[in-house]
Design a protein around this motif. Structure first.
Motif, short mmCIF file in Angstrom:
data_model
loop_
_atom_site.label_atom_id
_atom_site.label_comp_id
_atom_site.label_asym_id
_atom_site.label_seq_id
_atom_site.Cartn_x
_atom_site.Cartn_y
_atom_site.Cartn_z
N PHE A 473 0.83 -1.20 0.00
CA PHE A 473 0.00 0.00 0.00
C PHE A 473 0.87 1.26 0.00
N ARG A 474 1.95 1.22 0.79
CA ARG A 474 2.83 2.38 0.87
C ARG A 474 3.53 2.65 -0.46
N SER A 475 3.79 1.58 -1.22
CA SER A 475 4.48 1.74 -2.50
C SER A 475 3.54 2.09 -3.64
N ARG A 476 2.21 2.10 -3.38
CA ARG A 476 1.21 2.44 -4.41
C ARG A 476 0.38 3.61 -3.92
N PRO A 477 0.90 4.84 -4.03
CA PRO A 477 0.23 5.99 -3.40
C PRO A 477 -1.15 6.31 -3.97
N PHE A 478 -1.48 5.78 -5.14
CA PHE A 478 -2.76 6.14 -5.75
C PHE A 478 -3.81 5.03 -5.58
N TRP A 479 -3.46 3.97 -4.90
CA TRP A 479 -4.44 2.91 -4.67
C TRP A 479 -5.33 3.26 -3.47
N SER A 480 -6.52 2.75 -3.51
CA SER A 480 -7.40 2.79 -2.34
C SER A 480 -7.32 1.44 -1.63
N ALA A 481 -7.88 1.39 -0.42
CA ALA A 481 -7.89 0.12 0.31
C ALA A 481 -8.67 -0.94 -0.46
N SER A 482 -9.72 -0.53 -1.15
CA SER A 482 -10.52 -1.49 -1.93
C SER A 482 -9.69 -2.07 -3.07
N GLN A 483 -8.93 -1.22 -3.74
CA GLN A 483 -8.08 -1.72 -4.84
C GLN A 483 -7.01 -2.66 -4.31
N LEU A 484 -6.43 -2.33 -3.16
CA LEU A 484 -5.43 -3.21 -2.56
C LEU A 484 -6.05 -4.57 -2.21
N THR A 485 -7.27 -4.54 -1.68
CA THR A 485 -7.94 -5.78 -1.32
C THR A 485 -8.12 -6.68 -2.54
N GLU A 486 -8.54 -6.10 -3.65
CA GLU A 486 -8.72 -6.89 -4.86
C GLU A 486 -7.41 -7.51 -5.31
N ARG A 487 -6.32 -6.74 -5.23
CA ARG A 487 -5.03 -7.28 -5.66
C ARG A 487 -4.57 -8.40 -4.73
N LEU A 488 -4.82 -8.25 -3.43
CA LEU A 488 -4.37 -9.26 -2.48
C LEU A 488 -5.16 -10.56 -2.60
N ARG A 489 -6.34 -10.51 -3.19
CA ARG A 489 -7.09 -11.76 -3.37
C ARG A 489 -6.34 -12.74 -4.26
N GLU A 490 -5.37 -12.22 -5.03
CA GLU A 490 -4.58 -13.08 -5.89
C GLU A 490 -3.55 -13.89 -5.09
#
Length: 583
Positions: A473-490
């Motif tokens: 999350f810290r390395s992706r300043p333009f992501w939201s928590a929802s976007q991070l959640t979707e990526r982590l599902r992988e």
């Protein structure tokens, strides 16, 4: 050809039977043989054989390939009983008359017990004559030479050092000069050889050359490592310059133990350590108890739950109360790419950290453990044994007298290790998990509470997964928590790897059960439901669930009621999918 085969690894790999050479086969088959010989009479995991055979480029089905090579090796050796299949690997069974390395180690053990210097010289000389050159010099395996040959080479050098010490104590100064010059040329960073050469030269009436030997070694250390010679070598240099008469006595004992040192080996504390208030207070309270025995705590829990972070955090808080220092050692019980450290290796490291010189460290494990306990006696120290594999690895490392605080972390429950305190870490409470994620990513974002709640639950409230998510999350300043959640599902690769390491010592039945649990749709497991799932008896299922709970792969939240952690379930399903694809 009849009779037992004989093997040599202390030089080019060599196999004979009845005095005649035996042709083993192509290079990879010879590498397999050498890997088993260098750990003869000990099981070698298949995963480690894969590393030695193919370095970093294994085939698509490495275990099947190793099995095929073992079959071919058994045929080449002509005696299938020599190589025994063990759980997860193979073991080559030999006696010291069949393998030069076993005979070498046998002679070293005998020399360590010899009370007479002359007898010790005879045994060490015989041991060193077994060497015909570098270990398996004809084999091309970087991993084998780095991990297997290195400790054997170290034992050879230690034997050389001990033999020269004994020869010098017998007054054989001039005769040792050629040997010492050769060894120092081959190992220019080894200060003990330099000290022995300086002493031999001085006792041979060659004071100027002794000073030159020190200067040459000091220059090498400065230019190659950026360090000065150690205290013992500097003291010897000053004594030679002062023509100290004590140096002329052939039986002058060398300094073996330095003045007491205060090791400070703790890793850095976690900057954003969050939660665990009750657990921290329990450990602080333990340290405040009357020091009539060693104060010890066993901290266990599943992979990634924060055992090390807790132990290090508490050790830092308590450090001022233990003024003689802190020892910390990662035992590599569950570390990808590493085998658990042998207790003897760990004891040597701990003794060096406590100021014991290499020449005073015994060869035998029980003697090393006794010296370790003696060195700790009367000292107030913190000892952290992190990432332990099992009780046999830990037991020789336990202090023996009051004054020390011992913290042991492990994924397994080390039931037979006595401790004043036992702590099993669970995942973080939800509020602490949210606080840890928020503090760790260190950025202000307009994220909904619902999105963050979903994210920490996806991470299973496991600190390792939360740290991974926060770093991403810290390395992706333009992501939201929802976007991070979707990526982590992988998937969270570090967590997958951690759970995989926790599973590497399981039996076939335990591994099968764990994979079936991954598909189990019910949130709770009982001996009765497990018996149906596995087609076994209730008693067998209860015992299996208890074993998996000891390995921290399932959690007993009520009597005979177990749950599989959400990330352990996900990892299990991925492994089943991967195995299915491979099949």
């Amino acid at each position: 050809m009849s009779g037992k085969p004989s093997f040599s690894v202390l030089g080019p790999l060599k196999v004979t039977r009845g005095g005649r050479p035996v042709r083993v086969g192509p290079p990879r088959l010879r590498t397999l043989l050498a890997s088993l010989l260098l750990r003869a009479n000990h099981p070698v995991p298949t995963s480690e054989l894969v590393e030695r055979l193919w370095n970093e480029r294994p085939p698509s089905q490495p275990r099947d390939a190793v099995q095929l090579y073992v079959v071919r090796l058994r045929q080449a050796l002509g005696d299938p009983r020599l190589i025994r299949t063990t759980p997860g690997g193979y073991q080559l069974e030999l006696d010291p008359t069949q393998l030069d390395l076993l005979r070498f180690d046998q002679l070293l053990r005998q020399s360590a017990k010899a009370s007479e210097t002359g007898r010790r010289v005879e045994l060490l000389t015989e041991a060193l004559r077994l060497w015909r050159g570098p270990i398996c010099v004809d084999l091309d395996s970087d991993v084998l030479h780095a991990l297997d040959a290195t400790p054997v080479n170290e034992r050879r050098l230690e034997a050389e050092e001990q033999l020269i010490d004994d020869e010098l104590s017998l007054g054989h100064h001039a005769s040792q000069l050629p040997r010492l010059r050769r060894l120092l040329a081959e190992h220019p960073l080894r200060e003990r050889f330099c000290g022995q050469l300086m002493l031999a030269l001085y006792r041979s009436g060659r004071q100027a050359e002794a000073v030159q030997a020190y200067t040459a070694t000091a220059d090498v250390l400065t230019h190659e490592l950026g360090v000065s010679p150690g205290r013992e070598l500097r003291d010897l240099h000053r004594a030679i310059l002062a023509a100290d008469p004590r140096l002329l006595a052939a039986d002058t004992p060398a300094v073996t133990i330095a003045e007491p040192v205060r090791p400070a080996q703790l890793p850095a504390d976690t900057p954003a350590f969050t939660g665990r208030v009750r657990e921290v207070e329990e450990l602080l309270h333990l340290a405040g108890q009357p020091a009539t025995t060693v104060l010890a705590s066993r901290i266990d829990g599943m992979a990634g739950v924060g055992k090390t972070a807790l132990a290090v955090h508490v050790a830092h808080r308590l450090a001022p109360e233990f003024p003689d220092g802190q020892l910390f050692v990662d035992l590599y019980g569950y570390t990808e790419g590493r085998s658990p450290l042998a207790p003897g290796v760990v004891l040597a490291r701990l003794l060096r950290a406590l100021g014991v010189q290499d020449e005073s460290i015994p060869v035998e494990l029980d003697e090393r453990a006794a010296l370790y306990r003696s060195t700790l006696a009367g000292r107030r120290m913190i000892v952290v044994l992190d990432n332990a594999h099992d009780e046999s690895q830990v037991r020789p490392l336990l202090p023996g007298s009051p004054g020390c605080l011992l913290l042991i972390t492990s994924r397994r429950r080390l039931r037979t290790i006595d401790a004043d305190h036992q702590l099993t870490l669970d995942v973080l409470p939800k509020a602490d998990a949210i606080a840890m994620f928020t503090r760790s990513h260190g950025r202000e974002r307009d994220d909904s509470r619902q999105a963050v709640d979903e994210l920490v639950e996806l991470c299973g409230r496991l600190p390792l997964a939360l740290r991974h998510a926060a770093e991403l999350f810290r390395s992706r300043p333009f992501w939201s928590a929802s976007q991070l959640t979707e990526r982590l599902r992988e998937g969270i690769s570090e967590v997958d790897a951690a759970f995989a390491l926790s599973s590497r010592d399981l039996t076939r039945d335990q591994e099968r059960a764990l994979r079936l649990f991954g598909k189990h749709t019910c949130g709770e497991l009982t001996p009765q439901s497990t018996a149906i799932l596995l087609h076994s008896t209730v008693a067998e299922s209860r015992r299996l669930l208890e074993e998996l709970a000891d390995a921290q792969l399932v959690k007993e939240h009520a009597p005979d009621r177990y749950r599989l952690h959400v990330l352990a379930r996900a990892t299990s399903l991925k492994q089943m999918s991967a195995d299915g694809a491979a099949a």
